[in-house]
Each structure stands twice: as structure tokens, then as C-alpha cells.
Design an enzyme around this catalytic site. Structure first.
Site, mmCIF file in Angstrom:
data_model
loop_
_atom_site.group_PDB
_atom_site.id
_atom_site.type_symbol
_atom_site.label_atom_id
_atom_site.label_comp_id
_atom_site.label_asym_id
_atom_site.label_seq_id
_atom_site.Cartn_x
_atom_site.Cartn_y
_atom_site.Cartn_z
ATOM 1 N N GLY A 1 0.711 -1.419 0.035
ATOM 2 C CA GLY A 1 0.293 -0.061 -0.179
ATOM 3 C C GLY A 1 0.946 1.353 0.258
ATOM 4 O O GLY A 1 0.751 2.423 -0.613
ATOM 5 N N ASP A 2 1.978 1.758 1.061
ATOM 6 C CA ASP A 2 2.797 1.906 0.771
ATOM 7 C C ASP A 2 3.165 2.736 -0.077
ATOM 8 O O ASP A 2 3.718 3.199 -1.138
ATOM 9 C CB ASP A 2 3.862 2.566 2.036
#
Length: 309
Positions: free
Chosen positions: A252-253
Site C-alpha cells: 500500500g505504501d
């Protein structure tokens, strides 16, 4: 440049074992220790992509010093506030035989004075042309609407803000109508109180967030792909299935980093979506930020399918 803000950094220790047996002795195969905190992870990916980035936030104690040392070695620009509270440590247990991850995260703690110092520092970076990414949890000592103060600062300076947080923090953030938010599937469902089962649900969920005043909503859904929407377009991207090299933690990052780079480069919206999804998928396949490369990302982009919903 792109500036990432991490209120609650961490040292992330990933312990790899064949399979966890609670209450028994477990033999560790490998341990990987890296600096963590979503904003720091985003900055590392942006840096790996060769873009101009600076990371800031609050660090303290030996764990905080370890993160600063790591960032210096990586030649990643950093400008952190020093706290009297030690930066937290998180443990991730990866069972390699069944590809299951268990996360044990400390809450972290800072003081209100730490936050005031960070708020003052952030003002120095509110220059036209910059983009701010605020990511991660809020540590003990600060309220769930802490991001709201920083978002207001950025909006006053007409600086776009990407926010990646969850739970009550995300609920509070919506009151400030941030430019872009990126909840994952679980976080989005938790906020709207309904399960997202099909494309009709996806569209309704997107409309809910856009109605709150968000300019861009991105919902990452793991192996199911991701939804990227603004007021004009809503795309459902299906990413190619890849084997998990080490962990999905950080995917997600990586996506947020891709969004930041795409926005900073003024890419068309569809191109931003493909680029961000390709970086996240490539990260899952490669397993390490330092292995991310433009060739892999390009090949992954070519395998993404896009559907307008």
C-alpha cells in the site's frame, strides 16, 4: 519535491518461520529489521524511483537514532523532530509454508510539544510545487484529529495532500476534505459499514467518498486489484497475479508513492492509476524496495487490465 510525514515511525522486525505454533518453541529461519512507518516507506519508494523527496516526522531514543542512521546511509533527505519518547518497534511474523502474516504493533507515544515542533517545521516546506504525503497511525499523546491540523496548514498554502490512514483517524480526516485518500478494502468497508462485493458496491463506495469533498479516492484491494476515481472517472484496475516474495506489508505504501510521483509529474489520471498499481504489484513480487526498477514496473503496467465502472 514530495514531502512525507510520519507521526508514528517504527523499527519493523520481520521474523520468518515455517509455521507458528502458539505456546511452543518456534525456530526462526530469518530476521529482517528495517525502518518502518508508512511515510518513511513511501519516501523510500519515491527515492528508489529517482524522484526528489524529503521525509519528516517524530523520532526518539535508540530506535529513532537507528532510523536516522539508516536514512543517512540510503542518502534519503530527512528532517525529523527529536522526542524524549523512544520510537516504537513492530514485529511481523511470516509463516513461509502457508504465506500467513501476523503483525504485532506497539502504539508509539509522543508529546503535544513534539507535534507543535513538527507543525512549525512543516511550515518551512509549504512551498508552491511541493506535495505532502501524510501516512500511518497516530501515536498515543495525540488526538485522532491530529492530521486535520496539518491538512489545514497545507490547504491554506494551496499544497495538495495525500492521506493514508485508517479508523477514526480517517473518519476525522474526511472533515477536512483532503485532496487524495487511499484506504485499503478493509478500511473502506469499516468506514462505510458495508461489504464491497461487486462493481456496483465499488461505484457506490467511491461516490460516498467523493461526496465528502475528496478529489481522488483510491481503494487498494490486494489480489483483487484497486479502484481509482475522481469526479470524472472511475477505473477498476485488475493487476497480474504474482507470487509473494517476502511480504505484502508495504504494498500500500508503494502504491501511495506511485500516486505521489504521478501527481507530481502531472501524469494523466489513468496513467497515474496504472503507474501506482504497477509499483505496488512489483513490490509484492520483488519483496524489497531496493529491487524496484523501472523495467519491472513497465512490464507490470502492460499486464494491467482497466475497466470503467
Amino acid at each position: 519535491m514530495i514531502i512525507t510525514v510520519t507521526l508514528n515511525p517504527a523499527i519493523d522486525k520481520t521474523i520468518m518461520i515455517d509455521r507458528l505454533t502458539p505456546g511452543k518453541l518456534n525456530r526462526v529461519k530469518e530476521v529482517i529489521t528495517l525502518p518502518g512507518g508508512k511515510g518513511i516507506n513511501v519516501a523510500q519508494v519515491v527515492h528508489q524511483m529517482g524522484e526528489n523527496v524529503l521525509t519528516t516526522g517524530i523520532l526518539g531514543g535508540n530506535t529513532g537514532d537507528a532510523i536516522k542512521t539508516f536514512l543517512r546511509k540510503k542518502k534519503l533527505k530527512a528532517d525529523f523532530i527529536s522526542s524524549n519518547y523512544a520510537t516504537r518497534q513492530n514485529i511481523k511474523i511470516l509463516e513461509t509454508t502457508i504465506s500467513r502474516e501476523t503483525e504485532i504493533n506497539e502504539p508509539g507515544k509522543v508529546s503535544k510539544n513534539d507535534f507543535k515542533a513538527l507543525e512549525k517545521k512543516l511550515r518551512d516546506y509549504l512551498a508552491v510545487g511541493n506535495l505532502i504525503v501524510m501516512a500511518g497511525s497516530i501515536p498515543h499523546g495525540l488526538s485522532s484529529n491530529t492530521y486535520n491540523h496539518l491538512i489545514r496548514l497545507c490547504k491554506e498554502a494551496e499544497i495538495p495532500v495525500i492521506v493514508d490512514t485508517s479508523g477514526n483517524n480517517l473518519k476525522e480526516v474526511l472533515k477536512e476534505q483532503p485532496f487524495l485518500i487511499k484506504p485499503n478494502l478493509h478500511e473502506a468497508q469499516e468506514l462505510i459499514g458495508e461489504e464491497i462485493k461487486n462493481e456496483k458496491d465499488m461505484k457506490e463506495t467511491v461516490n460516498y467518498f467523493l461526496a465528502q469533498g475528496v478529489e481522488i479516492i483510491v481503494i487498494s484491494m490486494g489480489a483483487r486489484g484497486a479502484i481509482f476515481a475522481n469526479k470524472k472517472n472511475c477505473y477498476y484496475l485488475k493487476t497480474p497475479q504474482v507470487s509473494v516474495s517476502n511480504t505484502t506489508v508495504g504494498a500500500g505504501d508503494s502504491m501511495v508513492a506511485g500516486l505521489a510521483v504521478g501527481l507530481q509529474k502531472n501524469m494523466p489520471f489513468k496513467e497515474i492509476a496504472c503507474y501506482a498499481a504497477a509499483i505496488a504489484t512489483s513490490y509484492v513480487k520483488l519483496g524489497k524496495i531496493e529491487l524496484l526498477n523501472k523495467e519491472m514496473i513497465k512490464k507490470t503496467k502492460e499486464k494491467i487490465t482497466i475497466k470503467i465502472i
